[in-house]
Design an enzyme around this catalytic site. Sequence first.
Site, PDB file in Angstrom:
ATOM      1  N   SER A   1       1.149  -0.651  -0.005  1.00  0.00           N
ATOM      2  CA  SER A   1      -0.199   0.097   0.313  1.00  0.00           C
ATOM      3  C   SER A   1       0.905   1.267  -0.095  1.00  0.00           C
ATOM      4  O   SER A   1       1.781   1.004   0.424  1.00  0.00           O
ATOM      5  CB  SER A   1      -1.105  -0.232   1.036  1.00  0.00           C
ATOM      6  OG  SER A   1      -0.712   0.821   2.481  1.00  0.00           O
ATOM      7  N   LYS A   2       0.340   2.469  -0.477  1.00  0.00           N
ATOM      8  CA  LYS A   2       1.029   3.746  -0.796  1.00  0.00           C
ATOM      9  C   LYS A   2       1.388   4.146   0.655  1.00  0.00           C
ATOM     10  O   LYS A   2       2.727   4.768   0.779  1.00  0.00           O
ATOM     11  CB  LYS A   2       0.298   4.688  -1.679  1.00  0.00           C
ATOM     12  CG  LYS A   2       0.176   4.515  -3.149  1.00  0.00           C
ATOM     13  CD  LYS A   2       0.567   5.434  -4.074  1.00  0.00           C
ATOM     14  CE  LYS A   2      -0.251   4.896  -5.666  1.00  0.00           C
ATOM     15  NZ  LYS A   2      -1.163   6.475  -6.447  1.00  0.00           N
ATOM     16  N   ARG A   3       0.533   4.085   1.305  1.00  0.00           N
ATOM     17  CA  ARG A   3       0.471   4.347   2.448  1.00  0.00           C
ATOM     18  C   ARG A   3       1.203   3.962   4.073  1.00  0.00           C
ATOM     19  O   ARG A   3       2.184   4.693   4.396  1.00  0.00           O
ATOM     20  CB  ARG A   3      -0.124   4.817   3.909  1.00  0.00           C
ATOM     21  CG  ARG A   3      -1.268   6.324   3.089  1.00  0.00           C
ATOM     22  CD  ARG A   3      -2.922   6.054   4.156  1.00  0.00           C
ATOM     23  NE  ARG A   3      -4.133   5.775   3.816  1.00  0.00           N
ATOM     24  CZ  ARG A   3      -4.056   4.215   4.113  1.00  0.00           C
ATOM     25  NH1 ARG A   3      -3.371   4.131   5.562  1.00  0.00           N
ATOM     26  NH2 ARG A   3      -4.988   4.161   4.184  1.00  0.00           N
TER      27      ARG A   3
END
Length: 463
Positions: free
Chosen positions: A250-252
Amino acid sequence: MAVPDASVRVRIAPSPTGFAHLGTASTALYNVLFARPRQGAFALRIDDTDLERNRPEYEALIYEGLQWLGLDWDEGPDKGGSYSPYRQSERLDIYKEHAAKLLAEQKAYRCYCTQEELEAERRQAQFEKRPYKYSRRCLTNPPTDRTEFAVRFKVPGGKVVFTDMIRGEMTFDAELLGDFILMKSDGYPTYQFASPVDDALMKITHVIRGEEHLSNTPYQLMIVDALGYDRPVAYAHMPLILAKDGAKLSKRKHPESNLMLYREQGYLPEALINYLALLGWNPGTAQEIFTFEELERVFSFDRVQHAGARFDWEKLNWINGEWIRAMDDGELARRLQPFLPDLDEATIMRAVSALKTRMTRLADATEYLDYLWKEPEVQPLDAEQASRIQMAVDALEDVPWEPEPIETALEGVVERTGLSKNKLYTPIRLALTGKKVSLPIHYTIALLPKEVALARLMRAGHS
Ligand code: GLU
């Protein structure tokens, strides 16, 4: 699986809603590996209908990342092509016309429901423990006192069957799928609508994308059918890239999902391509190092795995090291330049062969060479270490300043004194670089100007 290859057209459709994602690079790679050997066209379409999250600078990062990897596209917002425009936000009229056509043919209907009403329906379904499907309230009994509406597709039911080049024939039961939104009340299309309309208009023959879109395909095919367009010949849903812990990247949460990180840390684009190809696909042989041309020759969807592919730093580092070691010295020096802004070309060139034996990533070079432009921190040495350094100084004073004669001189000291190399070299390393780990000792010494090296050694020898 046999694939007809006349006029192959593929595309990626990344959303510019954050930094360029590793998954975008991987999807682009598989599209290119499929299209190029078939002389097909590769289009870059920007999926920017999410008004709140799109940023032009994110679009620029997508271009930059793909270009860095050499995954060049034939058609796109910046290049044009026969099916312009390639930015979805510039195609709103097209979606409106298509929605109007479906409305006119009663394949879609106006839905006036508010978010709250839809939420209540959803909660009710949950409460009754049945899968949620829109009630079709606005189809059977539309309100007469409202003006704001979305356009909803009327799912015709039946079965949706298509070919996935990785998974074979896929069948979905459309009876289980509820009517879904094509156009939102703000006049923007949903992804589910814009994507198949564009794929059809851009004559995309093979849709190659991430596995998270597998369940979207039946929705999108129903739209293609309803509009009377030709379906793509086939789909391929690539395995998800998973983090080391097995979670979806995930990007986060996972910095490794940021494509630019690899460039910053000094992974070679060739190595990242090589690694991404093997992440999800296997050649069926023991070969692990592949050039792009080799990949183009041997890649096929038959050998792409179904399960998610776990990201493995060790393997990437190994592949990167192999690429670094195999690279021509001059070329490697050129690529090292941005990581060593304080050094001139000639110095980098002198360091390259030694760096090659130690580096995993280009950024490692900074750590190995910063003693050339920074005074090292003085390390405490004991009297014995100081006297060994003095021996080295005596042996080096009249030596030509090149790695080999330096090495010979130091080996002479080792022989004469019976000291281990380690005992002699460690204090020299500490005195010159302030570190316990360095390039091979004769390079560590030779890369410094003679007077600087001797001065540092003498200072330590007298401590
Ligand atoms: N914007 C979508 C994504 O990046 C596109 C999916 C597709 O290829 O249809 O996942």
